[in-house]
Design a protein around this motif. Structure first.
Motif, PDB file in Angstrom:
ATOM      1  N   CYS A 139       0.860  -1.184   0.000  1.00  0.00           N
ATOM      2  CA  CYS A 139       0.000   0.000   0.000  1.00  0.00           C
ATOM      3  C   CYS A 139       0.895   1.233   0.000  1.00  0.00           C
ATOM      4  O   CYS A 139       2.111   1.126   0.170  1.00  0.00           O
ATOM      5  N   TRP A 140       0.311   2.387  -0.181  1.00  0.00           N
ATOM      6  CA  TRP A 140       1.122   3.596  -0.345  1.00  0.00           C
ATOM      7  C   TRP A 140       1.952   3.910   0.890  1.00  0.00           C
ATOM      8  O   TRP A 140       3.059   4.439   0.775  1.00  0.00           O
ATOM      9  N   ARG A 141       1.474   3.528   2.059  1.00  0.00           N
ATOM     10  CA  ARG A 141       2.220   3.809   3.288  1.00  0.00           C
ATOM     11  C   ARG A 141       3.537   3.037   3.357  1.00  0.00           C
ATOM     12  O   ARG A 141       4.462   3.436   4.057  1.00  0.00           O
ATOM     13  N   CYS A 177       4.630   6.958  -8.508  1.00  0.00           N
ATOM     14  CA  CYS A 177       4.178   5.651  -8.025  1.00  0.00           C
ATOM     15  C   CYS A 177       3.374   5.805  -6.735  1.00  0.00           C
ATOM     16  O   CYS A 177       2.345   5.140  -6.544  1.00  0.00           O
ATOM     17  N   LEU A 178       3.827   6.678  -5.859  1.00  0.00           N
ATOM     18  CA  LEU A 178       3.124   6.925  -4.602  1.00  0.00           C
ATOM     19  C   LEU A 178       1.720   7.461  -4.857  1.00  0.00           C
ATOM     20  O   LEU A 178       0.744   7.027  -4.230  1.00  0.00           O
ATOM     21  N   HIS A 179       1.601   8.370  -5.811  1.00  0.00           N
ATOM     22  CA  HIS A 179       0.295   8.922  -6.180  1.00  0.00           C
ATOM     23  C   HIS A 179      -0.623   7.817  -6.692  1.00  0.00           C
ATOM     24  O   HIS A 179      -1.811   7.750  -6.312  1.00  0.00           O
ATOM     25  N   ALA A 180      -0.103   6.956  -7.549  1.00  0.00           N
ATOM     26  CA  ALA A 180      -0.914   5.865  -8.095  1.00  0.00           C
ATOM     27  C   ALA A 180      -1.378   4.918  -6.992  1.00  0.00           C
ATOM     28  O   ALA A 180      -2.550   4.493  -6.971  1.00  0.00           O
ATOM     29  N   LEU A 181      -0.490   4.586  -6.070  1.00  0.00           N
ATOM     30  CA  LEU A 181      -0.852   3.687  -4.974  1.00  0.00           C
ATOM     31  C   LEU A 181      -1.923   4.318  -4.085  1.00  0.00           C
ATOM     32  O   LEU A 181      -2.851   3.626  -3.623  1.00  0.00           O
ATOM     33  N   LYS A 182      -1.815   5.601  -3.847  1.00  0.00           N
ATOM     34  CA  LYS A 182      -2.797   6.293  -3.006  1.00  0.00           C
ATOM     35  C   LYS A 182      -4.199   6.224  -3.615  1.00  0.00           C
ATOM     36  O   LYS A 182      -5.200   6.169  -2.884  1.00  0.00           O
ATOM     37  N   LYS A 212      17.860  13.250  -1.678  1.00  0.00           N
ATOM     38  CA  LYS A 212      17.379  14.483  -1.056  1.00  0.00           C
ATOM     39  C   LYS A 212      15.954  14.796  -1.511  1.00  0.00           C
ATOM     40  O   LYS A 212      15.095  15.174  -0.704  1.00  0.00           O
ATOM     41  N   GLU A 213      15.710  14.645  -2.815  1.00  0.00           N
ATOM     42  CA  GLU A 213      14.360  14.885  -3.327  1.00  0.00           C
ATOM     43  C   GLU A 213      13.368  13.894  -2.723  1.00  0.00           C
ATOM     44  O   GLU A 213      12.245  14.259  -2.369  1.00  0.00           O
ATOM     45  N   ARG A 214      13.794  12.653  -2.629  1.00  0.00           N
ATOM     46  CA  ARG A 214      12.902  11.628  -2.083  1.00  0.00           C
ATOM     47  C   ARG A 214      12.541  11.941  -0.639  1.00  0.00           C
ATOM     48  O   ARG A 214      11.405  11.732  -0.215  1.00  0.00           O
ATOM     49  N   VAL A 219       8.499  13.579   3.356  1.00  0.00           N
ATOM     50  CA  VAL A 219       8.000  14.518   4.371  1.00  0.00           C
ATOM     51  C   VAL A 219       6.625  15.039   3.966  1.00  0.00           C
ATOM     52  O   VAL A 219       5.709  15.146   4.802  1.00  0.00           O
ATOM     53  N   LYS A 220       6.464  15.360   2.699  1.00  0.00           N
ATOM     54  CA  LYS A 220       5.191  15.872   2.193  1.00  0.00           C
ATOM     55  C   LYS A 220       4.055  14.873   2.395  1.00  0.00           C
ATOM     56  O   LYS A 220       2.912  15.256   2.692  1.00  0.00           O
ATOM     57  N   ASN A 221       4.356  13.582   2.230  1.00  0.00           N
ATOM     58  CA  ASN A 221       3.313  12.557   2.281  1.00  0.00           C
ATOM     59  C   ASN A 221       3.170  11.882   3.644  1.00  0.00           C
ATOM     60  O   ASN A 221       2.075  11.443   3.998  1.00  0.00           O
TER      61      ASN A 221
END
Length: 248
Positions: A139-141, A177-182, A212-214, A219-221
């Motif tokens: 899952c996205w988490r 990928c995170l967006h798609a999973l969410k 660094k970007e990751r 942090v955002k998610n």
């Protein structure tokens, strides 16, 4: 049931030594409903000549300046008509000719399919599986622990796929990928090796800015504290793997 249409998108720029292997491996797929799109960034090294060699078998291709890798990926999605997106960029390959037949062998479909990734060297020889293994249930988490699934082994439906965020130069694939999973209602583990990933390239050359970007995306998610705590596990594992294997 009619097989879903899969848009396989290859992004390439000045990759004359690898693009032909990638094109040939995609064209060798036995799945009957594939749309193959190649997006070239205006190569000057002979890459376009190789694309033209196979253009009768490529669904669509284009060449011209872009704003980088992820802008080219967005172009590929805009050109596509498929139900699913699968990015197999220059140097990468589907794991086997029948891999999509196995993925879509069931009577129902999912929003996201994922699997393992086999690393290969410059000559195409297998090195071993990717350092991070996908969990049995995803899952996205779970992406709080890093990018557990390689972008090349992640097939997303049009319904859940967004555009790549061009504010990220090196890790927009993680965010995508995170967006798609969410947004996915069903995420299916294929329990297959889906792709072969050629070591090197932009990811390895830009490992530090990419991490660094990751971190910023995490942090955002997931929040700052959760991200910091996760890195107490991620960082030691990362360096221990590098010490033992001398690869990421």
């Amino acid at each position: 049931m009619q097989q879903p249409r899969v848009s396989i998108i290859t992004v390439v720029y000045n990759s004359v030594t690898t693009i032909e292997d990638t094109i040939k491996s995609v064209l060798a797929l036995t799945y009957s409903n594939v749309e193959y799109i190649v997006v070239d960034g205006g190569s000057t090294d002979g890459t376009i000549d190789i694309i033209k060699k196979y253009e009768q078998k490529i669904s669509l291709w284009t060449s011209g300046p872009d704003a980088g890798l992820y802008d080219a990926m967005n172009k590929g999605m805009e050109m596509s008509s498929g139900d699913y997106f699968w990015f197999i960029n220059s140097g990468d390959e589907p794991a086997s000719p029948d891999v999509l037949n196995k993925v879509f062998s069931g009577s129902s479909t999912a929003d996201v399919y994922y699997g393992e990734t086999m690393l290969i060297d410059e000559a195409g020889n297998e090195i071993g599986l990717r350092r991070l293994s996908p969990p049995e249930i995803l899952c996205w988490r779970d992406f709080r622990r890093g990018m557990l699934v390689s972008h090349q082994s992640f097939i997303a439906s049009r319904k859940v796929a967004g555009k790549y965020d061009l504010s990220y130069r090196f890790s927009a694939d993680y965010e995508w990928c995170l967006h798609a999973l969410k947004h996915a209602s069903e995420i299916r583990n294929t329990r297959l090796i889906l792709s072969k990933f050629r070591e090197g390239g932009m990811t390895r050359q830009n490992i530090i800015p990419g991490l660094k970007e990751r971190f910023i995306i995490m942090v955002k998610n997931f929040g700052l504290w959760s991200t910091i705590m996760a890195h107490f596990v991620i960082v030691p594992k990362f360096f221990w793997y590098w010490i033992r294997n001398r690869r990421f």
